[in-house]
Structure formats: C-alpha cells, structure tokens
Write a protein that holds these residues in place. Structure first.
Motif, PDB file in Angstrom:
ATOM      1  N   PRO A  34       0.816  -1.221   0.000  1.00 17.22           N
ATOM      2  CA  PRO A  34       0.000   0.000   0.000  1.00 17.22           C
ATOM      3  C   PRO A  34       0.845   1.265   0.000  1.00 17.22           C
ATOM      4  N   GLU A  35       0.292   2.321  -0.597  1.00 20.07           N
ATOM      5  CA  GLU A  35       1.022   3.588  -0.688  1.00 20.07           C
ATOM      6  C   GLU A  35       1.285   4.177   0.694  1.00 20.07           C
ATOM      7  N   GLU A  36       0.293   4.089   1.578  1.00 25.29           N
ATOM      8  CA  GLU A  36       0.473   4.574   2.940  1.00 25.29           C
ATOM      9  C   GLU A  36       1.029   3.427   3.780  1.00 25.29           C
ATOM     10  N   LEU A  37       2.317   3.446   4.025  1.00 31.10           N
ATOM     11  CA  LEU A  37       2.973   2.328   4.698  1.00 31.10           C
ATOM     12  C   LEU A  37       2.930   2.462   6.212  1.00 31.10           C
ATOM     13  N   SER A  38       2.414   1.419   6.868  1.00 31.65           N
ATOM     14  CA  SER A  38       2.513   1.323   8.322  1.00 31.65           C
ATOM     15  C   SER A  38       3.948   0.936   8.658  1.00 31.65           C
ATOM     16  N   PRO A  39       4.361   1.027   9.930  1.00 25.05           N
ATOM     17  CA  PRO A  39       5.721   0.586  10.287  1.00 25.05           C
ATOM     18  C   PRO A  39       5.999  -0.854   9.863  1.00 25.05           C
ATOM     19  N   GLU A  40       4.998  -1.728  10.013  1.00 28.52           N
ATOM     20  CA  GLU A  40       5.176  -3.138   9.632  1.00 28.52           C
ATOM     21  C   GLU A  40       5.331  -3.265   8.109  1.00 28.52           C
ATOM     22  N   ALA A  41       4.496  -2.544   7.360  1.00 28.32           N
ATOM     23  CA  ALA A  41       4.579  -2.593   5.902  1.00 28.32           C
ATOM     24  C   ALA A  41       5.878  -1.978   5.409  1.00 28.32           C
ATOM     25  N   ALA A  42       6.356  -0.945   6.126  1.00 30.11           N
ATOM     26  CA  ALA A  42       7.628  -0.320   5.745  1.00 30.11           C
ATOM     27  C   ALA A  42       8.775  -1.306   5.902  1.00 30.11           C
ATOM     28  N   ARG A  43       8.760  -2.068   6.991  1.00 34.58           N
ATOM     29  CA  ARG A  43       9.813  -3.070   7.193  1.00 34.58           C
ATOM     30  C   ARG A  43       9.736  -4.159   6.127  1.00 34.58           C
ATOM     31  N   GLU A  44       8.515  -4.528   5.713  1.00 33.96           N
ATOM     32  CA  GLU A  44       8.364  -5.521   4.662  1.00 33.96           C
ATOM     33  C   GLU A  44       8.868  -4.954   3.327  1.00 33.96           C
ATOM     34  N   PHE A  45       8.589  -3.693   3.081  1.00 35.86           N
ATOM     35  CA  PHE A  45       9.068  -3.048   1.859  1.00 35.86           C
ATOM     36  C   PHE A  45      10.594  -3.081   1.805  1.00 35.86           C
ATOM     37  N   ILE A  46      11.231  -2.759   2.933  1.00 31.27           N
ATOM     38  CA  ILE A  46      12.689  -2.724   2.973  1.00 31.27           C
ATOM     39  C   ILE A  46      13.268  -4.138   2.978  1.00 31.27           C
ATOM     40  N   ARG A  47      12.534  -5.089   3.551  1.00 31.28           N
ATOM     41  CA  ARG A  47      12.992  -6.488   3.470  1.00 31.28           C
ATOM     42  C   ARG A  47      13.050  -6.928   2.013  1.00 31.28           C
ATOM     43  N   LEU A  48      12.022  -6.571   1.247  1.00 32.96           N
ATOM     44  CA  LEU A  48      12.004  -6.897  -0.179  1.00 32.96           C
ATOM     45  C   LEU A  48      13.082  -6.116  -0.921  1.00 32.96           C
ATOM     46  N   ASP A  49      13.317  -4.885  -0.504  1.00 28.64           N
ATOM     47  CA  ASP A  49      14.383  -4.070  -1.086  1.00 28.64           C
ATOM     48  C   ASP A  49      15.725  -4.777  -0.911  1.00 28.64           C
ATOM     49  N   THR A  50      15.976  -5.241   0.302  1.00 25.85           N
ATOM     50  CA  THR A  50      17.224  -5.939   0.600  1.00 25.85           C
ATOM     51  C   THR A  50      17.327  -7.233  -0.197  1.00 25.85           C
ATOM     52  N   LEU A  51      16.208  -7.946  -0.314  1.00 24.38           N
ATOM     53  CA  LEU A  51      16.183  -9.195  -1.075  1.00 24.38           C
ATOM     54  C   LEU A  51      16.507  -8.937  -2.549  1.00 24.38           C
ATOM     55  N   PHE A  52      15.955  -7.873  -3.112  1.00 23.61           N
ATOM     56  CA  PHE A  52      16.199  -7.507  -4.509  1.00 23.61           C
ATOM     57  C   PHE A  52      17.702  -7.401  -4.784  1.00 23.61           C
ATOM     58  N   GLU A 108       7.682   5.104  -4.253  1.00 19.29           N
ATOM     59  CA  GLU A 108       7.576   5.052  -5.704  1.00 19.29           C
ATOM     60  C   GLU A 108       8.940   5.242  -6.363  1.00 19.29           C
ATOM     61  N   GLN A 109       9.756   6.127  -5.791  1.00 20.98           N
ATOM     62  CA  GLN A 109      11.091   6.375  -6.339  1.00 20.98           C
ATOM     63  C   GLN A 109      11.954   5.118  -6.259  1.00 20.98           C
ATOM     64  N   VAL A 110      11.877   4.414  -5.134  1.00 23.83           N
ATOM     65  CA  VAL A 110      12.676   3.203  -4.958  1.00 23.83           C
ATOM     66  C   VAL A 110      12.309   2.173  -6.025  1.00 23.83           C
ATOM     67  N   CYS A 111      11.014   1.967  -6.221  1.00 29.91           N
ATOM     68  CA  CYS A 111      10.569   0.989  -7.224  1.00 29.91           C
ATOM     69  C   CYS A 111      11.049   1.384  -8.619  1.00 29.91           C
ATOM     70  N   ALA A 112      10.991   2.681  -8.927  1.00 30.46           N
ATOM     71  CA  ALA A 112      11.450   3.149 -10.236  1.00 30.46           C
ATOM     72  C   ALA A 112      12.961   2.957 -10.390  1.00 30.46           C
ATOM     73  N   GLU A 113      13.707   3.238  -9.321  1.00 37.52           N
ATOM     74  CA  GLU A 113      15.163   3.060  -9.362  1.00 37.52           C
ATOM     75  C   GLU A 113      15.532   1.591  -9.484  1.00 37.52           C
ATOM     76  N   HIS A 114      14.787   0.739  -8.815  1.00 37.44           N
ATOM     77  CA  HIS A 114      15.018  -0.705  -8.944  1.00 37.44           C
ATOM     78  C   HIS A 114      14.747  -1.175 -10.375  1.00 37.44           C
ATOM     79  N   GLN A 115      13.682  -0.651 -10.973  1.00 38.17           N
ATOM     80  CA  GLN A 115      13.367  -1.039 -12.348  1.00 38.17           C
ATOM     81  C   GLN A 115      14.462  -0.584 -13.296  1.00 38.17           C
TER      82      GLN A 115
END
Length: 218
Positions: free
Chosen positions: A121-139, A179-186
C-alpha cells in the motif's frame, strides 16, 4: 553430549536470527539497552543462548556490551551510513558486471521481488515499511547471489540489519520515496537485462546516492 551441544547451538542460532530479523531492525531500539530476560521469554529460550547470540552480534558490530549495564544497540552514525552505501556500491557493481558477463542476470526473481514491493500500500505502516525494505534488501541480495561468489554473498548478507534500519529511516524521511525506490530498482533491472554493465553501475550508484543523501539530510 552431542545432542546437548546441538541443542545449545540451535538455541543460539534461533536467538541470533530473531534478534537480527525482529529486534535490531527496529529504529526505536537504537540507543537503548536490551533486556536479556525479556528477550529470552519472547524468543522461548533460556538466557544463555540469548547471551551467546549477543556476543555474535558484538562481533558483527551491531551490539556493544557495556560492563554492568548490558547489551547496548548503538545508533547508526552518518559516517556509517556513508560507508555502508559505499561498500554496497562496490559489491553490487562488481556483481552486476559478473552476471552480465556470464549471462546470469536473475531477471525473473528480481522482477518478482520488485512486483511484490510495488503491490504494498502507498500509505505504509511501520510493519509494511519493514516488509518493503525487506524486499528491497532481497532484490539487491538476489543480484549479489547470482554472481556466484559465496564470500561476497555472506559479506553482503551481514549488512542486512543496517540496510533495513537505514532503509526504513529513508522511507519515512521523504514523501514519495516508495515510488522512487521501485522506479530506481526497475532502472537497475532494465540495465542488467540490456547487458550494459556501465549503465547498470550508473543506475546502482544513483539509487544508493539518493538514499545516502536523504539519510544525511537530517
């Protein structure tokens, strides 16, 4: 004795993994002392494996043992943030060159990870933010692992706690960073798939530089 030794090792490993994956990645823990007894109850082990796990984390540079005070989690400094980004850039650029040269770009797995990030989701809770960064690290780890150098992979994986900490901080310090992170990853993935090592290195350097600048701005 072998069974006892194995049980002790598994308890230590369980505590070590739990502390790395659930406790130390929380920005609120920085600058505070950890309570061994509370952690033991939370993890479901005795205090001994928790103490042993903390000693391993000391060797990782993530925890400090203060005499008569206990285990202290030092805040990540601006210098450490800069050095982390510099080391990541060296390792990731090296891996990018190798996977392109050897035709081993893990395009499918990296794209799947990126798609999972984008679906959060666009509005990230602390838990969702950690999941986003976990996926970032995995990438990024998927790129590193594809290079086929186990020592580099292990070295990079040791950076995960700091990566998640600084990643969560950067995510909440500026609007639209998700959104910037996803674009930079792409951009990184597209460059890898194009077979242009210089372009891939430029995309990696840009991604890390933006994150570093956000972190050092405050």
């Amino acid at each position: 004795m072998r069974k006892s030794s194995g049980t002790a090792a598994s308890g230590r490993e369980k505590a070590y993994a739990y502390l790395r994956e659930n406790i130390l990645i929380d920005p609120e823990v920085q600058g505070k002392f950890l309570n061994e007894q509370e952690l033991a109850a939370e993890i479901g082990v005795s205090r001994t494996p928790v103490r042993e796990a903390l000693l391993l984390l000391v060797s990782d540079g993530l925890v400090e043992l203060i005499p008569q005070r206990g285990a202290y989690v030092p805040p990540v400094t601006g210098r450490e943030m800069s050095e982390l980004m510099e080391l990541r850039g060296i390792l990731e650029s090296h891996a990018a060159g190798l996977v392109i040269e050897q035709g081993r770009v893990p395009a499918r797995t990296m794209q799947e990870t990126l798609d999972q990030q984008a679906k959060l989701p666009e509005e990230l809770s602390p838990e969702a933010a950690r999941e986003f960064i976990r996926l970032d690290t995995l990438f990024h780890q998927q790129l590193i692992d594809a290079a086929g150098n186990e020592l580099i992979s292990r070295t990079y994986s040791k950076l995960h706690v700091r990566q998640i900490l600084v990643g969560v901080s950067a995510l909440f310090r500026t609007g639209g960073r998700r959104e910037q992170v996803c674009a930079e990853h792409q951009d990184i993935l597209d460059a890898l798939m194009s077979g242009d090592a210089a372009k891939a290195q430029k995309a990696i350097d840009h991604h890390l530089a933006v994150t570093r600048d956000i972190l050092l701005r405050t």
